[in-house]
Design a protein around this motif. Structure first.
Motif, PDB file in Angstrom:
ATOM      1  N   LEU A 155       0.813  -1.213   0.000  1.00 13.61           N
ATOM      2  CA  LEU A 155       0.000   0.000   0.000  1.00 13.61           C
ATOM      3  C   LEU A 155       0.846   1.263   0.000  1.00 13.61           C
ATOM      4  CD1 LEU A 155      -2.979  -0.911   2.376  1.00 13.61           C
ATOM      5  CD2 LEU A 155      -2.918  -0.864  -0.131  1.00 13.61           C
ATOM      6  N   ASP A 156       2.141   1.125   0.289  1.00 12.96           N
ATOM      7  CA  ASP A 156       3.030   2.280   0.238  1.00 12.96           C
ATOM      8  C   ASP A 156       3.543   2.550  -1.175  1.00 12.96           C
ATOM      9  OD1 ASP A 156       2.753   2.520   2.955  1.00 12.96           O
ATOM     10  OD2 ASP A 156       4.595   1.431   3.423  1.00 12.96           O
ATOM     11  N   ASN A 157       3.286   1.633  -2.099  1.00 10.84           N
ATOM     12  CA  ASN A 157       3.746   1.806  -3.469  1.00 10.84           C
ATOM     13  C   ASN A 157       2.968   2.919  -4.152  1.00 10.84           C
ATOM     14  OD1 ASN A 157       5.348   1.134  -5.710  1.00 10.84           O
ATOM     15  ND2 ASN A 157       3.740  -0.165  -6.560  1.00 10.84           N
ATOM     16  N   ALA A 158       3.660   3.786  -4.888  1.00 10.95           N
ATOM     17  CA  ALA A 158       3.005   4.935  -5.518  1.00 10.95           C
ATOM     18  C   ALA A 158       2.065   4.519  -6.640  1.00 10.95           C
ATOM     19  CB  ALA A 158       4.057   5.904  -6.053  1.00 10.95           C
ATOM     20  N   GLU A 159       2.346   3.403  -7.311  1.00 11.91           N
ATOM     21  CA  GLU A 159       1.553   2.985  -8.461  1.00 11.91           C
ATOM     22  C   GLU A 159       0.534   1.931  -8.054  1.00 11.91           C
ATOM     23  OE1 GLU A 159       3.980   2.534 -12.163  1.00 11.91           O
ATOM     24  OE2 GLU A 159       5.637   2.743 -10.746  1.00 11.91           O
ATOM     25  N   ALA A 160      -0.563   1.865  -8.811  1.00 11.58           N
ATOM     26  CA  ALA A 160      -1.609   0.896  -8.513  1.00 11.58           C
ATOM     27  C   ALA A 160      -1.132  -0.518  -8.769  1.00 11.58           C
ATOM     28  CB  ALA A 160      -2.857   1.201  -9.336  1.00 11.58           C
ATOM     29  N   HIS A 161      -0.359  -0.700  -9.832  1.00  8.10           N
ATOM     30  CA  HIS A 161       0.162  -2.020 -10.170  1.00  8.10           C
ATOM     31  C   HIS A 161       1.575  -1.861 -10.705  1.00  8.10           C
ATOM     32  CE1 HIS A 161      -3.819  -3.869  -9.738  1.00  8.10           C
ATOM     33  NE2 HIS A 161      -4.285  -2.798 -10.367  1.00  8.10           N
ATOM     34  N   LYS A 162       2.444  -2.765 -10.295  1.00  6.42           N
ATOM     35  CA  LYS A 162       3.819  -2.729 -10.765  1.00  6.42           C
ATOM     36  C   LYS A 162       4.334  -4.156 -10.896  1.00  6.42           C
ATOM     37  CE  LYS A 162       7.386  -0.192 -11.938  1.00  6.42           C
ATOM     38  NZ  LYS A 162       7.312   0.765 -13.048  1.00  6.42           N
ATOM     39  N   PHE A 163       4.971  -4.449 -12.036  1.00  2.00           N
ATOM     40  CA  PHE A 163       5.495  -5.787 -12.291  1.00  2.00           C
ATOM     41  C   PHE A 163       6.923  -5.658 -12.786  1.00  2.00           C
ATOM     42  CE2 PHE A 163       6.060  -9.740 -14.706  1.00  2.00           C
ATOM     43  CZ  PHE A 163       5.639 -10.647 -13.757  1.00  2.00           C
ATOM     44  N   ASN A 164       7.775  -6.529 -12.302  1.00  2.00           N
ATOM     45  CA  ASN A 164       9.182  -6.488 -12.685  1.00  2.00           C
ATOM     46  C   ASN A 164       9.703  -7.903 -12.915  1.00  2.00           C
ATOM     47  OD1 ASN A 164      11.737  -4.646 -12.757  1.00  2.00           O
ATOM     48  ND2 ASN A 164      12.329  -6.445 -11.558  1.00  2.00           N
ATOM     49  N   VAL A 165      10.453  -8.086 -14.005  1.00  2.00           N
ATOM     50  CA  VAL A 165      11.070  -9.370 -14.323  1.00  2.00           C
ATOM     51  C   VAL A 165      12.548  -9.136 -14.607  1.00  2.00           C
ATOM     52  CG1 VAL A 165      11.105 -11.365 -15.855  1.00  2.00           C
ATOM     53  CG2 VAL A 165       8.935 -10.290 -15.279  1.00  2.00           C
ATOM     54  N   ASN A 166      13.380  -9.990 -14.063  1.00  2.00           N
ATOM     55  CA  ASN A 166      14.817  -9.869 -14.269  1.00  2.00           C
ATOM     56  C   ASN A 166      15.390 -11.238 -14.631  1.00  2.00           C
ATOM     57  OD1 ASN A 166      17.583  -8.797 -13.989  1.00  2.00           O
ATOM     58  ND2 ASN A 166      17.628 -10.121 -12.181  1.00  2.00           N
ATOM     59  N   LEU A 167      16.235 -11.279 -15.641  1.00  3.02           N
ATOM     60  CA  LEU A 167      16.906 -12.512 -16.034  1.00  3.02           C
ATOM     61  C   LEU A 167      18.333 -12.184 -16.436  1.00  3.02           C
ATOM     62  CD1 LEU A 167      16.860 -15.554 -16.707  1.00  3.02           C
ATOM     63  CD2 LEU A 167      16.144 -14.915 -19.024  1.00  3.02           C
ATOM     64  N   ARG A 168      19.278 -12.918 -15.870  1.00  2.00           N
ATOM     65  CA  ARG A 168      20.671 -12.725 -16.262  1.00  2.00           C
ATOM     66  C   ARG A 168      21.437 -14.046 -16.141  1.00  2.00           C
ATOM     67  NH1 ARG A 168      22.454  -8.072 -12.546  1.00  2.00           N
ATOM     68  NH2 ARG A 168      20.320  -7.480 -13.048  1.00  2.00           N
ATOM     69  N   GLY A 169      22.337 -14.248 -17.055  1.00  2.00           N
ATOM     70  CA  GLY A 169      23.193 -15.413 -16.996  1.00  2.00           C
ATOM     71  C   GLY A 169      24.484 -15.099 -16.265  1.00  2.00           C
ATOM     72  N   SER A 170      25.147 -16.130 -15.754  1.00  2.00           N
ATOM     73  CA  SER A 170      26.395 -15.925 -15.017  1.00  2.00           C
ATOM     74  C   SER A 170      27.439 -16.930 -15.497  1.00  2.00           C
ATOM     75  CB  SER A 170      26.184 -16.087 -13.507  1.00  2.00           C
ATOM     76  OG  SER A 170      25.848 -17.420 -13.179  1.00  2.00           O
ATOM     77  N   TYR A 171      28.692 -16.546 -15.318  1.00  5.05           N
ATOM     78  CA  TYR A 171      29.819 -17.374 -15.745  1.00  5.05           C
ATOM     79  C   TYR A 171      30.955 -17.184 -14.762  1.00  5.05           C
ATOM     80  CZ  TYR A 171      33.997 -18.732 -18.390  1.00  5.05           C
ATOM     81  OH  TYR A 171      35.186 -19.300 -18.779  1.00  5.05           O
ATOM     82  N   ASN A 172      31.584 -18.297 -14.357  1.00  4.35           N
ATOM     83  CA  ASN A 172      32.760 -18.240 -13.487  1.00  4.35           C
ATOM     84  C   ASN A 172      33.985 -18.584 -14.319  1.00  4.35           C
ATOM     85  OD1 ASN A 172      34.901 -19.351 -11.608  1.00  4.35           O
ATOM     86  ND2 ASN A 172      33.401 -18.654 -10.108  1.00  4.35           N
ATOM     87  N   ASP A 173      34.966 -17.670 -14.345  1.00  2.53           N
ATOM     88  CA  ASP A 173      36.098 -17.848 -15.257  1.00  2.53           C
ATOM     89  C   ASP A 173      37.156 -18.824 -14.746  1.00  2.53           C
ATOM     90  OD1 ASP A 173      37.267 -16.362 -13.265  1.00  2.53           O
ATOM     91  OD2 ASP A 173      38.080 -14.814 -14.574  1.00  2.53           O
ATOM     92  N   ARG A 174      36.941 -19.444 -13.582  1.00  2.00           N
ATOM     93  CA  ARG A 174      37.868 -20.484 -13.099  1.00  2.00           C
ATOM     94  C   ARG A 174      37.206 -21.860 -13.057  1.00  2.00           C
ATOM     95  NH1 ARG A 174      42.795 -19.676 -10.482  1.00  2.00           N
ATOM     96  NH2 ARG A 174      43.468 -17.507 -10.401  1.00  2.00           N
ATOM     97  N   ALA A 175      35.996 -21.967 -13.580  1.00  2.00           N
ATOM     98  CA  ALA A 175      35.284 -23.237 -13.464  1.00  2.00           C
ATOM     99  C   ALA A 175      36.015 -24.378 -14.172  1.00  2.00           C
ATOM    100  CB  ALA A 175      33.871 -23.092 -14.017  1.00  2.00           C
ATOM    101  N   ASP A 176      36.735 -24.075 -15.255  1.00  2.00           N
ATOM    102  CA  ASP A 176      37.410 -25.138 -15.993  1.00  2.00           C
ATOM    103  C   ASP A 176      38.628 -25.676 -15.251  1.00  2.00           C
ATOM    104  OD1 ASP A 176      38.987 -22.905 -16.226  1.00  2.00           O
ATOM    105  OD2 ASP A 176      39.240 -23.035 -18.414  1.00  2.00           O
ATOM    106  N   GLU A 177      39.000 -25.068 -14.109  1.00  2.00           N
ATOM    107  CA  GLU A 177      40.140 -25.552 -13.341  1.00  2.00           C
ATOM    108  C   GLU A 177      39.762 -26.670 -12.377  1.00  2.00           C
ATOM    109  OE1 GLU A 177      42.056 -22.314 -11.420  1.00  2.00           O
ATOM    110  OE2 GLU A 177      42.254 -21.117 -13.242  1.00  2.00           O
ATOM    111  N   ALA A 178      38.468 -26.877 -12.167  1.00  2.00           N
ATOM    112  CA  ALA A 178      38.001 -27.941 -11.275  1.00  2.00           C
ATOM    113  C   ALA A 178      37.153 -28.904 -12.098  1.00  2.00           C
ATOM    114  CB  ALA A 178      37.190 -27.364 -10.114  1.00  2.00           C
ATOM    115  N   VAL A 179      37.657 -30.098 -12.314  1.00  2.00           N
ATOM    116  CA  VAL A 179      36.969 -31.078 -13.152  1.00  2.00           C
ATOM    117  C   VAL A 179      35.593 -31.390 -12.556  1.00  2.00           C
ATOM    118  CG1 VAL A 179      37.036 -33.436 -14.050  1.00  2.00           C
ATOM    119  CG2 VAL A 179      39.138 -32.063 -13.919  1.00  2.00           C
TER     120      VAL A 179
END
Length: 931
Positions: free
Chosen positions: A170-194
């Motif tokens: 009820l503290d939100n200024a807008e009557a309706h608000k929707f948000n979607v977030n998607l992101r991929g991730s990569y670890n640059d040392r993953a190939d060092e651990a079989v």
């Protein structure tokens, strides 16, 4: 696992409509911030969070630091822990590369109280320390760190209180608000651990809506993270042995050994949050909310363990001035079988589950405000600690297996760098004709922490007083139950020997189907190759099912299991000040909190002489009956009075001088309150071990805070300087007390079967409140500003940062072989700096953040044993950038640990290497859509 008593809250999860995250909107959107002069300043991007945090600090009635929803919403952190680490005086302890636990003002998480929506949180750590990586930042709308307490705040934060909040729709200024977030991730040392995963992703969705003429509000949020877990590690063990190795008249300290491991796996975290809010009139609000997360860490650790260096002949020595040996060639003594080089294939998986929820009702009638709150918080942890040790034998096809003794190991430590390691028989460790599975051990840790609470708060506003603006009264009652459950499965022998205890458990042969060769890489490429072993498959080939149980042969499984109970009744009265002093406004509060605690624990006390039948019949997991153990429930009651005062003197409209003073308490870590104890008899004396006690007192401290704050009137921002002083009465330590009066303290002393009389008092290995208290003091400086006054595109620049210096007279002497070392207070990093340089202009937003801290002492667990180490100084850089389109779509890019900073530890001197951990860079890229 979450148990049946959770069902009401799981029902709430499905029926309440949920919390959260649209307040976490990645705001490259505009926001309007009104300052005290009612001048409207339009700001964008990260500067929204800077402005909001500054205003929260300005309006607070105590000394606080704040993080706004906008800051968490713009390129959100992996967890709330990452965000908290940017606040003044807060340092981060990386665990597995994640922001798990925090220290505040030189004190560890044992001294930190944590609440969510004003409700005390249970912990998945097996202690009271909340693991903040359990809380997705996507579902948290804001957080504060209270550095000076007030009477209305739940007790328990000697270091400070972290208060997290979820959305109020009820503290939100807008009557309706929707948000979607998607992101991929990569670890640059993953190939060092079989076998480690390279890629992961993060997804979150959130909705907030208002209905029925804005009288009903609903917030829903979901967050999922899958992340590769990667860690290449060298780990040195504590220097616990000492003798004159080279016969020069000086004793030398010798390490227990070391490990070299590849660690990998996957971390999966799911978070759900929901809030439903009903406000039929301006006089009444009813709000229900629930927050639920699971964190599943599938982790392996593979490599080498070189064990018990003291059981070999040491030559080619590298000796430090303090006598510590940091390099040698070790050759097993011909008459000693207890030096070993093992390959490890361990499982260190954890499953954590946490739920917190409640219902809050608030009535407002004229000067009266009454709020009632009922809540539950539960946290569960299952840590599957499985260890497997393979080692070379002379011939795995022989009828009688003999461990290979014709070997040597050479090592040379290089301080905070990767050491040199070589083996005389390196090829044996990849030879299936030589290598056998010598030992498998499964040691689960299971903990459940449940807290039910009720509180009532009443506020009465005063309009005609020249001193007070209102009075507050309140009462809170809580019941907390912590349970610990231990069990064990073991096959084989640590050193490959068929001991009298395990004559029918010889080493098991390896095959191409159960073992394959693995190589180290990068900085660790000089380490020898080893066999990756599927130990469970090897056991299955031999018809062995690893089933952990409690058993009398490993009686610690029963003694270290048990429950802790804590019932707390607290009440407070607080007067809120609003007056004038010498023509200037003075605000604040003064009050007292009274806390009555009833703490106890149930467990097993081991007796001596089972033939006496002095205990009841208890059956272990093997069906074996013992009457040498007595179920006990022990504990104590105590009452504390905690006065506090907070004053805010308004020197000008933009200059504040704040002062706070309080007596504070922090409760004992839950696992240290267990009442179980093992025992032994010698020389007619009864002795006990356990290193826990239900009779421990809390941590107590008297603290003082002084802060000067200046707020800029032409732009959002401030500059501040704060001094703090804490006088802590005592700490908790493990101690051995000789000639302990057991009977006088309610502990049964059994009868000595040789004399027919009670055993004499012997030693008691327990936990005590020591007399080693002392001060912690320091200074904090902060500067936050968006440079709106600069011309054109330069107006997008801004900076937020802080520096803190902390010192303490509290010191510990750490025993370390031949020489001890002076250790500072655990958790105290003298110098800490955090800074963020940000730029927001039109749709583009970017920022570079740095977190630096000095070295500090803390406990880490290596090879199942806790050891005190210095965590080396550390500088972490993070970079983030995004671009927002008018349509509500934004694209973003992020690098965590930009410079691939390792996590390093050492024993007293940097030359005595502890851990060298490389976790790699985490790279994120994705999109966000808000409408």
């Amino acid at each position: 696992m979450i148990k049946k008593q959770f069902n009401p809250f799981l029902a709430m999860l499905s029926s309440l409509t949920l919390l959260a995250g649209s307040q976490m909107v990645y705001a490259q959107q505009d926001a309007v911030v009104a300052d005290e002069l009612l001048e409207e300043v339009v700001v964008k991007g990260f500067r929204v969070s800077v402005a909001s945090s500054v205003e929260e600090k300005r309006d607070a009635d105590t000394i606080v630091e704040a993080i706004s929803a906008d800051e968490l919403g713009i390129l959100p952190d992996t967890s709330i822990g990452d965000a908290l680490a940017r606040l003044p005086g807060v340092t981060l302890l990386r665990a597995g590369g994640q922001a798990g636990k925090i220290n505040i003002r030189g004190l560890t998480g044992d001294f930190v109280q944590t609440t969510l929506n004003g409700r005390e949180q249970t912990a998945t750590s097996g202690s009271r320390q909340v693991e903040f990586d359990q809380y997705p930042s996507d579902l948290i709308s804001g957080a504060k760190v209270y550095k000076s307490p007030k009477a209305s705040l739940i007790e328990g934060g000697v270091a400070g209180t972290v208060e997290m909040q979820t959305a109020s729709p009820l503290d939100n200024a807008e009557a309706h608000k929707f948000n979607v977030n998607l992101r991929g991730s990569y670890n640059d040392r993953a190939d060092e651990a079989v076998g480690a995963d390279d890629y992961g992703y993060r997804f979150s969705a959130a909705y907030q809506g208002k209905f029925a003429d804005d009288t009903i509000g609903v917030a829903l949020g979901y967050s999922r993270m899958t992340a590769p877990y990667v860690n290449t590690q060298f780990a040195g063990f504590a220097y616990t042995n000492s003798w004159d190795v080279n016969n020069d008249g000086q004793d030398n300290s010798v390490s227990e050994g070391f490990e070299m491991q590849q660690r990998g796996g996957e971390e999966i975290r799911d978070g759900y949050a929901a809030t439903i809010q009903w406000e039929p009139s301006e006089n009444f609000t009813l709000k229900g909310d629930v927050f639920y997360t699971t964190f599943d860490s599938e982790a392996f650790a593979r490599g080498f363990r070189v064990k018990t260096l003291a059981n070999g002949e040491l030559t080619n020595l590298a000796i430090q001035p303090n006598g510590a040996i940091t390099g040698a060639t070790i050759t097993p003594w011909s008459d000693n079988d207890y030096f070993a080089v093992q390959t490890t294939n361990d499982d260190e998986s954890r499953y954590r589950e946490s739920i917190s929820g409640g219902i809050n009702a608030e009535w407002r009638d004229g000067p009266w405000t009454v709020a009632l709150d009922i809540s539950r918080s539960e946290a569960d942890q299952t840590f599957t600690n499985s260890v497997t040790w393979s080692m070379p034998f002379e011939d795995m096809s022989a009828a009688t297996l003999m461990p290979e003794r014709d070997l040597s190991v050479s090592y040379l430590l290089h301080g905070q760098n990767v050491p040199d390691i070589s083996y005389s028989n390196a090829s044996d460790y990849t030879n299936l004709n030589k290598m056998g599975l010598a030992k498998v051990g499964v040691y689960p840790y299971e903990n459940t922490d449940v807290l039910d609470a009720f509180k009532a708060d009443i506020q009465y506003d005063i309009s005609d007083s020249s001193l007070f603006s209102s009075f507050e009264f309140g009462v809170r009652y809580s019941e907390r139950t912590y349970s610990a459950d231990r069990s064990v499965f073991e096959y084989g022998h640590d050193f490959g020997l068929n001991s009298s205890a395990t004559p029918d458990q010889p080493a098991l042969a390896l095959t191409d189907n159960t073992a394959s060769v693995v190589n180290f890489a990068s900085e660790f490429a000089n380490f020898p190759s080893f066999l990756m072993v599927d130990a469970m498959a090897v056991l299955a080939e031999h018809g062995i099912t690893p089933t952990p149980i409690k058993n009398w042969n490993n009686n610690w499984t029963l003694i270290q299991s048990g429950e802790v109970y804590e019932d707390v009744l607290a009440g407070y009265i607080q007067a809120n000040i609003n007056t004038e002093l010498m023509g200037k406004t003075l605000t604040g509060n003064v009050g007292v909190r009274i806390v009555e605690t009833d703490q106890s624990s149930s467990g097993l006390q081991q007796l001596q002489g089972a033939e006496l039948g002095s205990g009841p019949d208890i059956v272990d997991g093997n069906g074996v009956v013992s009457n040498d153990y007595l179920p006990v429930v022990r504990g104590k009651k105590f009452t504390d009075y905690l006065p506090s005062i907070n004053l805010n003197y308004h020197l000008t409209e933009n200059d504040y001088l704040r002062f706070g003073a309080a007596k504070v308490m922090g409760r004992v870590p839950l696992q240290k309150l267990k009442s179980g104890g093992g025992s032994w008899a010698s020389d007619g004396k009864f002795n006990m071990w356990g290193n826990t006690s239900p009779f421990l007192d809390p941590f107590y401290a008297t603290q003082y805070d002084l802060s000067y704050e200046h707020y800029f009137d032409d732009t959002s921002g401030n500059v501040f300087a704060a001094l703090f002083y804490k006088d802590i009465e005592s700490f908790i330590e493990d101690s051995t007390i000789y000639n302990y009066p057991f009977a006088d303290n309610g502990i049964l002393v059994p009868t000595d079967p040789t004399t027919g009389e009670a055993f004499a008092n012997g030693e008691y290995q327990t936990a005590v409140n020591n007399d080693k208290g002392g001060y912690i003091r320091g200074i904090e400086l902060g500067y936050n500003q968006a440079f709106d006054f600069l011309p054109g595109a330069l107006s997008g620049l801004g900076f937020t940062g802080s520096y803190s210096y902390t010192e303490s007279e509290v010191e510990n002497i750490i025993s370390s072989g031949a020489v001890g070392w002076d250790a500072t207070l655990p958790g105290l990093a003298p110098n800490v700096f955090t800074g963020t340089l940000f730029y927001d202009y039109e749709g583009f937003s970017t920022r570079l953040s740095v977190n630096y801290r000095d070295a500090f002492v803390n406990e880490e667990v290596m090879a199942e044993n806790p050891q005190n180490v210095y965590y080396a100084e550390e500088t972490i850089l993070n970079y983030q950038a995004s671009y927002s389109f008018d349509s509500g779509l934004s694209v973003n890019f992020q690098i965590s640990n930009l410079t691939d900073e390792p996590s390093l530890t050492y024993f007293g001197e940097s030359a005595q290497t502890g851990n060298v951990n490389y976790y790699g860079r985490q790279i994120f890229a994705g999109v966000n859509y808000s409408f």
